[in-house]
Design a protein around this motif. Sequence first.
Motif, PDB file in Angstrom:
ATOM      1  N   MET A  59     -45.633 -48.347  28.943  1.00  0.00           N
ATOM      2  CA  MET A  59     -45.348 -47.010  29.120  1.00  0.00           C
ATOM      3  C   MET A  59     -45.864 -46.560  30.734  1.00  0.00           C
ATOM      4  SD  MET A  59     -43.565 -45.362  27.422  1.00  0.00           S
ATOM      5  CE  MET A  59     -42.526 -46.386  26.696  1.00  0.00           C
ATOM      6  N   THR A  60     -46.978 -47.279  31.051  1.00  0.00           N
ATOM      7  CA  THR A  60     -47.244 -46.862  32.605  1.00  0.00           C
ATOM      8  C   THR A  60     -46.121 -47.521  33.600  1.00  0.00           C
ATOM      9  OG1 THR A  60     -49.597 -46.959  32.102  1.00  0.00           O
ATOM     10  CG2 THR A  60     -49.388 -47.333  34.417  1.00  0.00           C
ATOM     11  N   ALA A  61     -45.811 -48.675  33.206  1.00  0.00           N
ATOM     12  CA  ALA A  61     -44.587 -49.286  34.068  1.00  0.00           C
ATOM     13  C   ALA A  61     -43.548 -48.262  34.007  1.00  0.00           C
ATOM     14  CB  ALA A  61     -44.353 -50.763  33.657  1.00  0.00           C
ATOM     15  N   LEU A  62     -43.056 -47.725  33.033  1.00  0.00           N
ATOM     16  CA  LEU A  62     -41.785 -46.798  33.015  1.00  0.00           C
ATOM     17  C   LEU A  62     -42.183 -45.649  33.720  1.00  0.00           C
ATOM     18  CD1 LEU A  62     -39.188 -46.109  31.604  1.00  0.00           C
ATOM     19  CD2 LEU A  62     -40.415 -44.916  29.730  1.00  0.00           C
ATOM     20  N   THR A  63     -43.450 -45.182  33.633  1.00  0.00           N
ATOM     21  CA  THR A  63     -43.763 -43.920  34.374  1.00  0.00           C
ATOM     22  C   THR A  63     -43.515 -44.175  35.983  1.00  0.00           C
ATOM     23  OG1 THR A  63     -45.222 -43.228  32.692  1.00  0.00           O
ATOM     24  CG2 THR A  63     -45.480 -42.329  34.966  1.00  0.00           C
ATOM     25  N   ILE A  64     -44.288 -45.226  36.315  1.00  0.00           N
ATOM     26  CA  ILE A  64     -44.045 -45.867  37.812  1.00  0.00           C
ATOM     27  C   ILE A  64     -42.797 -46.080  38.203  1.00  0.00           C
ATOM     28  CG2 ILE A  64     -44.972 -47.700  39.386  1.00  0.00           C
ATOM     29  CD1 ILE A  64     -47.424 -47.857  37.711  1.00  0.00           C
ATOM     30  N   LEU A  65     -41.863 -46.764  37.421  1.00  0.00           N
ATOM     31  CA  LEU A  65     -40.635 -46.968  37.833  1.00  0.00           C
ATOM     32  C   LEU A  65     -39.849 -45.895  37.820  1.00  0.00           C
ATOM     33  CD1 LEU A  65     -38.459 -49.253  38.095  1.00  0.00           C
ATOM     34  CD2 LEU A  65     -38.013 -49.122  35.758  1.00  0.00           C
ATOM     35  N   GLY A  66     -39.900 -44.852  37.070  1.00  0.00           N
ATOM     36  CA  GLY A  66     -39.343 -43.625  37.194  1.00  0.00           C
ATOM     37  C   GLY A  66     -39.521 -42.867  38.393  1.00  0.00           C
ATOM     38  N   LEU A  67     -41.181 -42.662  38.821  1.00  0.00           N
ATOM     39  CA  LEU A  67     -41.287 -42.285  39.879  1.00  0.00           C
ATOM     40  C   LEU A  67     -41.043 -42.930  41.032  1.00  0.00           C
ATOM     41  CD1 LEU A  67     -45.031 -41.053  38.950  1.00  0.00           C
ATOM     42  CD2 LEU A  67     -42.957 -39.584  39.369  1.00  0.00           C
ATOM     43  N   VAL A  68     -40.775 -44.321  41.272  1.00  0.00           N
ATOM     44  CA  VAL A  68     -40.110 -44.947  42.476  1.00  0.00           C
ATOM     45  C   VAL A  68     -38.741 -44.646  42.616  1.00  0.00           C
ATOM     46  CG1 VAL A  68     -39.699 -47.150  43.176  1.00  0.00           C
ATOM     47  CG2 VAL A  68     -41.975 -46.623  42.404  1.00  0.00           C
ATOM     48  N   LEU A  69     -38.078 -44.777  41.208  1.00  0.00           N
ATOM     49  CA  LEU A  69     -36.652 -44.311  41.190  1.00  0.00           C
ATOM     50  C   LEU A  69     -36.329 -42.877  41.788  1.00  0.00           C
ATOM     51  CD1 LEU A  69     -33.569 -45.074  40.395  1.00  0.00           C
ATOM     52  CD2 LEU A  69     -34.114 -44.522  38.090  1.00  0.00           C
ATOM     53  N   LEU A  70     -36.922 -41.709  41.363  1.00  0.00           N
ATOM     54  CA  LEU A  70     -36.914 -40.508  41.534  1.00  0.00           C
ATOM     55  C   LEU A  70     -37.078 -40.282  43.088  1.00  0.00           C
ATOM     56  CD1 LEU A  70     -36.937 -37.406  40.922  1.00  0.00           C
ATOM     57  CD2 LEU A  70     -39.132 -37.568  40.707  1.00  0.00           C
ATOM     58  N   VAL A  71     -38.111 -40.771  43.635  1.00  0.00           N
ATOM     59  CA  VAL A  71     -38.454 -40.718  45.295  1.00  0.00           C
ATOM     60  C   VAL A  71     -37.283 -41.481  45.880  1.00  0.00           C
ATOM     61  CG1 VAL A  71     -39.895 -41.523  47.024  1.00  0.00           C
ATOM     62  CG2 VAL A  71     -40.777 -40.473  44.962  1.00  0.00           C
ATOM     63  N   ALA A  72     -36.874 -42.679  45.594  1.00  0.00           N
ATOM     64  CA  ALA A  72     -36.015 -43.455  46.254  1.00  0.00           C
ATOM     65  C   ALA A  72     -34.670 -42.762  46.414  1.00  0.00           C
ATOM     66  CB  ALA A  72     -35.809 -44.825  45.731  1.00  0.00           C
ATOM     67  N   GLN A  73     -34.388 -42.022  45.002  1.00  0.00           N
ATOM     68  CA  GLN A  73     -32.866 -41.539  45.068  1.00  0.00           C
ATOM     69  C   GLN A  73     -33.037 -40.141  45.997  1.00  0.00           C
ATOM     70  OE1 GLN A  73     -30.870 -44.446  43.932  1.00  0.00           O
ATOM     71  NE2 GLN A  73     -29.944 -42.704  43.813  1.00  0.00           N
ATOM     72  N   LEU A  74     -33.939 -39.422  45.925  1.00  0.00           N
ATOM     73  CA  LEU A  74     -34.260 -38.210  46.513  1.00  0.00           C
ATOM     74  C   LEU A  74     -34.097 -38.628  48.053  1.00  0.00           C
ATOM     75  CD1 LEU A  74     -36.748 -36.193  44.615  1.00  0.00           C
ATOM     76  CD2 LEU A  74     -34.387 -35.515  44.706  1.00  0.00           C
ATOM     77  N   ARG A  75     -34.556 -39.425  48.418  1.00  0.00           N
ATOM     78  CA  ARG A  75     -34.558 -40.082  49.771  1.00  0.00           C
ATOM     79  C   ARG A  75     -33.135 -40.367  50.199  1.00  0.00           C
ATOM     80  NH1 ARG A  75     -37.066 -44.873  53.078  1.00  0.00           N
ATOM     81  NH2 ARG A  75     -36.839 -44.187  55.079  1.00  0.00           N
ATOM     82  N   ALA A  76     -32.654 -41.063  49.307  1.00  0.00           N
ATOM     83  CA  ALA A  76     -31.141 -41.515  49.632  1.00  0.00           C
ATOM     84  C   ALA A  76     -30.171 -40.321  49.821  1.00  0.00           C
ATOM     85  CB  ALA A  76     -30.338 -42.271  48.701  1.00  0.00           C
ATOM     86  N   ALA A  77     -30.315 -39.376  48.776  1.00  0.00           N
ATOM     87  CA  ALA A  77     -29.495 -37.978  48.937  1.00  0.00           C
ATOM     88  C   ALA A  77     -29.690 -36.980  50.245  1.00  0.00           C
ATOM     89  CB  ALA A  77     -29.970 -37.201  47.461  1.00  0.00           C
ATOM     90  N   TRP A  78     -31.113 -36.924  50.695  1.00  0.00           N
ATOM     91  CA  TRP A  78     -31.241 -36.400  51.668  1.00  0.00           C
ATOM     92  C   TRP A  78     -30.548 -37.241  53.005  1.00  0.00           C
ATOM     93  CZ3 TRP A  78     -32.034 -32.015  53.673  1.00  0.00           C
ATOM     94  CH2 TRP A  78     -32.694 -31.756  55.195  1.00  0.00           C
ATOM     95  N   HIS A  79     -30.664 -38.684  53.115  1.00  0.00           N
ATOM     96  CA  HIS A  79     -29.945 -39.441  54.184  1.00  0.00           C
ATOM     97  C   HIS A  79     -28.540 -38.948  54.202  1.00  0.00           C
ATOM     98  CE1 HIS A  79     -28.093 -42.854  55.462  1.00  0.00           C
ATOM     99  NE2 HIS A  79     -28.982 -42.853  56.742  1.00  0.00           N
ATOM    100  N   ASP A  80     -28.044 -39.104  52.779  1.00  0.00           N
ATOM    101  CA  ASP A  80     -26.375 -38.937  52.655  1.00  0.00           C
ATOM    102  C   ASP A  80     -26.095 -37.746  53.210  1.00  0.00           C
ATOM    103  OD1 ASP A  80     -26.494 -41.562  51.628  1.00  0.00           O
ATOM    104  OD2 ASP A  80     -26.015 -40.921  49.584  1.00  0.00           O
ATOM    105  N   HIS A  81     -26.869 -36.669  52.501  1.00  0.00           N
ATOM    106  CA  HIS A  81     -26.468 -35.137  53.245  1.00  0.00           C
ATOM    107  C   HIS A  81     -26.585 -34.907  54.527  1.00  0.00           C
ATOM    108  CE1 HIS A  81     -26.614 -30.996  53.124  1.00  0.00           C
ATOM    109  NE2 HIS A  81     -27.674 -30.884  53.801  1.00  0.00           N
ATOM    110  N   LYS A  82     -27.797 -35.542  55.182  1.00  0.00           N
ATOM    111  CA  LYS A  82     -27.855 -35.380  56.684  1.00  0.00           C
ATOM    112  C   LYS A  82     -26.889 -36.060  57.511  1.00  0.00           C
ATOM    113  CE  LYS A  82     -31.501 -36.651  58.492  1.00  0.00           C
ATOM    114  NZ  LYS A  82     -32.723 -37.230  58.962  1.00  0.00           N
ATOM    115  N   LEU A  83     -26.191 -37.286  57.086  1.00  0.00           N
ATOM    116  CA  LEU A  83     -25.356 -37.973  57.683  1.00  0.00           C
ATOM    117  C   LEU A  83     -23.952 -37.203  57.564  1.00  0.00           C
ATOM    118  CD1 LEU A  83     -23.854 -40.641  58.909  1.00  0.00           C
ATOM    119  CD2 LEU A  83     -23.616 -41.478  56.373  1.00  0.00           C
TER     120      LEU A  83
END
Length: 133
Positions: free
Chosen positions: A1-25
């Motif tokens: 479960m720790t791995a799921l939590t970490i993976l979820g947090l990494v995915l969350l941060v990566a996707q929010l960063r991608a959304a911000w980049h796409d929005h700015k572009l």
Amino acid sequence: MTALTILGLVLLVAQLRAAWHDHKLLTGLSAHGTPTEAQVVAVQADRGLDHATVRYVAGQDVEQRRIGFWVRSSVHKGDTIRVVYDPEQPGHVALASELGGEPVWWDLAGAAAGAASAGIGVTVLARRRPGRD
């Protein structure tokens, strides 16, 4: 479960960063981009998100870039499509049809999936904690 939590947090941060980049572009291209016609020189499908390599004239230079889009089979090699590029950074390009729409929904969907995974992981870990009554 720790791995799921970490993976979820990494995915969350990566996707929010991608959304911000796409929005700015896309916001920048909407504000001061230059529309032009581009020739599709290659198309690659990748699990629903297709990519097209396009060639277009930006000022006096010919640019060739890879762009992504969600409409499967909507673009074929040899097609001419409308794109918008940044005249200050001609490599920054997007489909003209993406401007003014909702271009980052897939990034936000990925962020929601990451948040859900992290939430499930945290909930399960909290219930398994030793010393709980």
